[in-house]
Design a protein around this motif. Structure first.
Motif, short mmCIF file in Angstrom:
data_model
loop_
_atom_site.label_atom_id
_atom_site.label_comp_id
_atom_site.label_asym_id
_atom_site.label_seq_id
_atom_site.Cartn_x
_atom_site.Cartn_y
_atom_site.Cartn_z
N PRO A 1 0.83 -1.01 0.09
CA PRO A 1 -0.14 0.07 0.03
C PRO A 1 0.71 0.79 0.24
CG PRO A 1 -1.33 -1.36 1.72
CD PRO A 1 0.25 -2.35 1.34
N LEU A 2 1.92 1.28 0.78
CA LEU A 2 2.72 2.56 0.34
C LEU A 2 3.47 2.64 -0.65
CD1 LEU A 2 4.78 1.59 4.27
CD2 LEU A 2 2.78 3.38 3.59
N LYS A 3 4.42 1.61 -1.37
CA LYS A 3 4.30 2.05 -2.66
C LYS A 3 3.20 2.58 -3.39
CE LYS A 3 7.91 -1.46 -2.52
NZ LYS A 3 9.43 -2.38 -3.02
N VAL A 4 2.35 1.48 -3.41
CA VAL A 4 0.62 2.71 -4.55
C VAL A 4 0.56 4.12 -4.20
CG1 VAL A 4 -2.12 2.18 -4.56
CG2 VAL A 4 -0.10 0.16 -4.65
N LEU A 5 0.86 4.25 -2.78
CA LEU A 5 0.27 5.92 -1.81
C LEU A 5 1.64 6.50 -3.06
CD1 LEU A 5 -1.02 5.33 1.01
CD2 LEU A 5 -2.05 5.66 -1.00
N LYS A 6 2.46 6.24 -2.68
CA LYS A 6 4.15 6.64 -3.35
C LYS A 6 3.79 6.66 -4.98
CE LYS A 6 9.13 6.44 -3.72
NZ LYS A 6 10.10 6.05 -3.69
N THR A 7 3.22 5.70 -6.15
CA THR A 7 2.95 6.75 -7.29
C THR A 7 2.25 6.85 -7.92
OG1 THR A 7 4.26 3.91 -7.40
CG2 THR A 7 2.83 4.21 -8.92
N LEU A 8 0.69 7.24 -6.89
CA LEU A 8 -0.08 7.58 -7.10
C LEU A 8 0.20 9.14 -7.25
CD1 LEU A 8 -3.37 5.80 -6.10
CD2 LEU A 8 -2.37 6.37 -7.87
N ALA A 9 0.55 9.56 -6.02
CA ALA A 9 1.03 10.56 -4.74
C ALA A 9 2.06 11.45 -6.88
CB ALA A 9 2.20 10.94 -3.99
N LEU A 10 3.39 10.40 -7.03
CA LEU A 10 3.84 11.01 -7.78
C LEU A 10 4.28 11.13 -9.54
CD1 LEU A 10 7.08 8.31 -7.72
CD2 LEU A 10 6.91 10.93 -7.15
N SER B 1 -1.26 4.52 -18.88
CA SER B 1 -0.16 3.31 -19.50
C SER B 1 0.55 2.91 -18.18
CB SER B 1 0.58 2.81 -20.34
OG SER B 1 0.85 4.19 -21.48
N ARG B 2 1.25 4.48 -18.86
CA ARG B 2 2.66 4.65 -17.82
C ARG B 2 2.48 4.11 -15.90
NH1 ARG B 2 4.05 9.93 -16.89
NH2 ARG B 2 2.73 10.23 -15.66
N LEU B 3 0.95 4.43 -15.63
CA LEU B 3 0.78 4.61 -13.88
C LEU B 3 0.72 3.08 -14.05
CD1 LEU B 3 0.23 5.95 -12.14
CD2 LEU B 3 -2.08 6.02 -12.79
N ALA B 4 -0.31 2.37 -14.97
CA ALA B 4 -0.40 0.43 -14.71
C ALA B 4 0.40 0.47 -14.64
CB ALA B 4 -1.12 0.39 -15.75
N CYS B 5 1.91 0.23 -15.35
CA CYS B 5 2.74 -0.35 -15.69
C CYS B 5 3.85 -0.08 -13.85
CB CYS B 5 3.95 -0.36 -16.61
SG CYS B 5 3.04 -0.32 -17.66
N GLU B 6 4.20 1.20 -13.65
CA GLU B 6 4.81 1.81 -12.45
C GLU B 6 3.90 0.96 -10.87
OE1 GLU B 6 4.83 5.69 -12.30
OE2 GLU B 6 6.43 5.70 -13.77
N LEU B 7 2.57 1.09 -11.07
CA LEU B 7 2.04 0.01 -9.79
C LEU B 7 2.02 -1.40 -10.22
CD1 LEU B 7 -1.49 1.67 -10.72
CD2 LEU B 7 0.00 1.84 -8.72
N LEU B 8 2.37 -2.25 -10.98
CA LEU B 8 2.63 -3.24 -10.79
C LEU B 8 3.95 -3.77 -10.19
CD1 LEU B 8 1.85 -5.06 -15.36
CD2 LEU B 8 0.46 -5.07 -12.90
N THR B 9 4.87 -2.28 -10.86
CA THR B 9 5.84 -2.85 -9.91
C THR B 9 5.97 -2.63 -8.00
OG1 THR B 9 6.67 -0.83 -10.16
CG2 THR B 9 7.12 -2.09 -12.06
#
Length: 485
Positions: free
Chosen positions: A142-151, A179-187
């Motif tokens: 969850p922390l990584k997901v929030l960080k990705t969304l914030a970025l 598409s960029r956001l989806a790939c970053e969320l997968l990571t």
């Protein structure tokens, strides 16, 4: 024979490929002799199968009927020839188990029994340690997901050059952003994934069980003390050999050669059979390289046969290489076929590249066994096709020796060996039982790769009657005429 040193090199190929390599070994055992015993013929396992009236399609369920009529001296391996003629053996992946069996003197009949009754619970054993390692990282997701969304919010909308925008491209900036956001969320979820699905510890246990049951050698020193040599090839998966730096060390590791002869044979086989993504690699502390820890995986990643270094180490007179991985020359009908073909082509192209630059002195003492590209194609992990792979390897050995009799005899003579009379090989290839089982394999492949109508008709007929349809019987008769085409 005492002054001759002959070698067997087995390539890898999963479950079906290993059974196919074993079939090649059964064929060699029936055909190869010393000159003074050239006229001494012996029946193979498949001859006993025909004598017992057991068809190939029922072999797994009626195996005891075949074993019941095999003489005791054959069951205990006293009539086996390959274990006496070949004192050097190397193996990659599943071929490492066959190599260990040859130098340990395991009876071929027992290897066939293990092949047909392979306990899959040893190989397909879930790696719960890897699953738990991934679960421990779950709170971080969850922390990584929030960080990705914030970025993503801080970055804002995707910037696209005004010259790119045209008819049909009005929404390009939104598509690129999502598409960029989806790939970053997968990571964000990659840390919870295991390195592989199954553990390799079951492979070690299985080999140790074979050691206790049949006397399979579990020490390289024990094998060396018997005047024999065993080499098992694995790959340092987390290491790389740079083309721009020729002085860098190779990534393949040859267990059985100093200083890598201290590990047990069971653990070496486990390393060589660890397919990345399927079996978890084994951690190995390499004291010869400063104590660095490597993840050892399937030897087929770096090598296909691995004979060059063996020939540099030992004065081998005659070398037989067995490669069960051959690309298929036919229709590819689905995703699994394409992935299988991709793997086969990658492996085989490397072998062809090596063959093209092979020293003539090595080629003149090498016998290479494999199937034709349009003869046999099944997924390497199909447990239900191991008996077909076993017979296919046997049949292709008979056929190859009959067609290349003079050349093979010249190369075997370097190792003090020869083939049985050519008329006997022709008799084996054209016997009614051999033709019938070969036609059964061809028919099965045609049905699996045929039209929907043919597949449906065959399935309904088998479900209702269990008999062959007239169409299948006609195909079998036609296949008998095509075996030598």
């Amino acid at each position: 024979m005492s002054d001759k040193l002959n070698a067997l090199c087995f390539g890898g190929g999963g479950l079906v490929g290993t059974s196919k390599a074993l079939g090649h070994l059964v064929g060699l055992d029936q055909l190869v002799r010393e000159p003074h015993t050239r006229e001494e013929l012996k029946p193979s396992f498949f001859d006993y199968m025909a004598q017992a009236g057991v068809p190939l399609r029922d072999l797994e369920t009626r195996l005891d009927e075949v074993l019941r009529i095999i003489p005791p001296e054959t069951l205990n391996g006293r009539t086996d020839h390959v274990t006496r003629y070949f004192k050097v053996a190397s193996g990659i992946s599943g071929g490492s188990l066959l190599a260990a069996g040859v130098v340990s003197g395991l009876p071929l009949v027992e290897l066939i029994r293990e092949c047909l009754t392979f306990p899959v619970n040893y190989y397909f054993r879930p790696d719960f340690k890897e699953y738990w390692r991934g679960l421990k990282n779950t709170p971080l997701v969850p922390l990584k997901v929030l960080k990705t969304l914030a970025l993503d919010l801080r970055r804002g909308r995707e910037r696209v050059s005004s010259g790119v925008i045209g008819p049909g491209r009005e929404h390009l900036e939104y598509l690129r952003r999502f598409s960029r956001l989806a790939c970053e969320l997968l990571t964000a979820f990659q840390d919870i994934l295991p390195r592989a699905v199954f553990t390799g510890e079951g492979i070690t246990e299985y080999v140790e069980e074979l050691s206790g049951r049949y006397g399979l050698a579990n020490s390289f020193k024990e094998i060396r003390d018997q005047g024999k040599y065993l080499f098992i090839i694995a790959e340092r998966f987390n290491s790389v050999y740079h083309l721009s730096s020729p002085s860098d060390p190779q990534t393949s590791i040859y267990f059985g050669m100093e200083p890598y002869d201290k590990l047990s044979v069971a653990e070496a086989i486990r390393c060589s059979c660890s397919i990345p993504g399927i079996t978890t690699p084994m951690s190995f502390t390499d004291h010869a390289r400063g104590g660095r820890v490597y993840d050892l995986g399937d030897g087929a990643i770096g090598k296909t046969i691995g004979r060059r270094r063996i020939l540099a180490e030992l004065p081998v007179d005659c070398l037989v290489t067995i490669n069960p991985i051959v690309p298929y020359n036919g229709s590819l009908n689905n995703l699994f076929d394409h992935m299988e073909q991709l793997y086969r082509k990658l492996i085989y192209s490397r072998l062809k590249a090596v063959e093209a630059h092979l020293d003539p002195s090595i080629s003149e003492r090498t016998i290479h066994l494999e199937s034709r590209p349009d003869d046999f194609f099944y997924n390497m992990l199909r447990l239900d096709k191991m008996k077909e792979g076993l017979f296919e390897g046997y049949y292709q050995t008979l056929k190859y020796c009959a067609e290349n009799y003079v050349t093979l005899n010249d190369r075997l003579a370097r190792g003090g060996l020869c083939l049985v009379p050519r008329t006997e090989i022709f008799r084996l290839v054209t016997s009614s039982s051999t033709v019938r089982e070969r036609a059964y394999i061809i028919r099965g492949q045609r049905l699996e790769r045929g039209s929907v109508r043919r597949k449906l008709g065959s399935a309904i007929s088998a479900a209702l009657t269990g008999w062959e349809t007239p169409l299948e019987r006609g195909e079998e008769e036609g296949s008998e005429m095509q075996l030598w085409s």
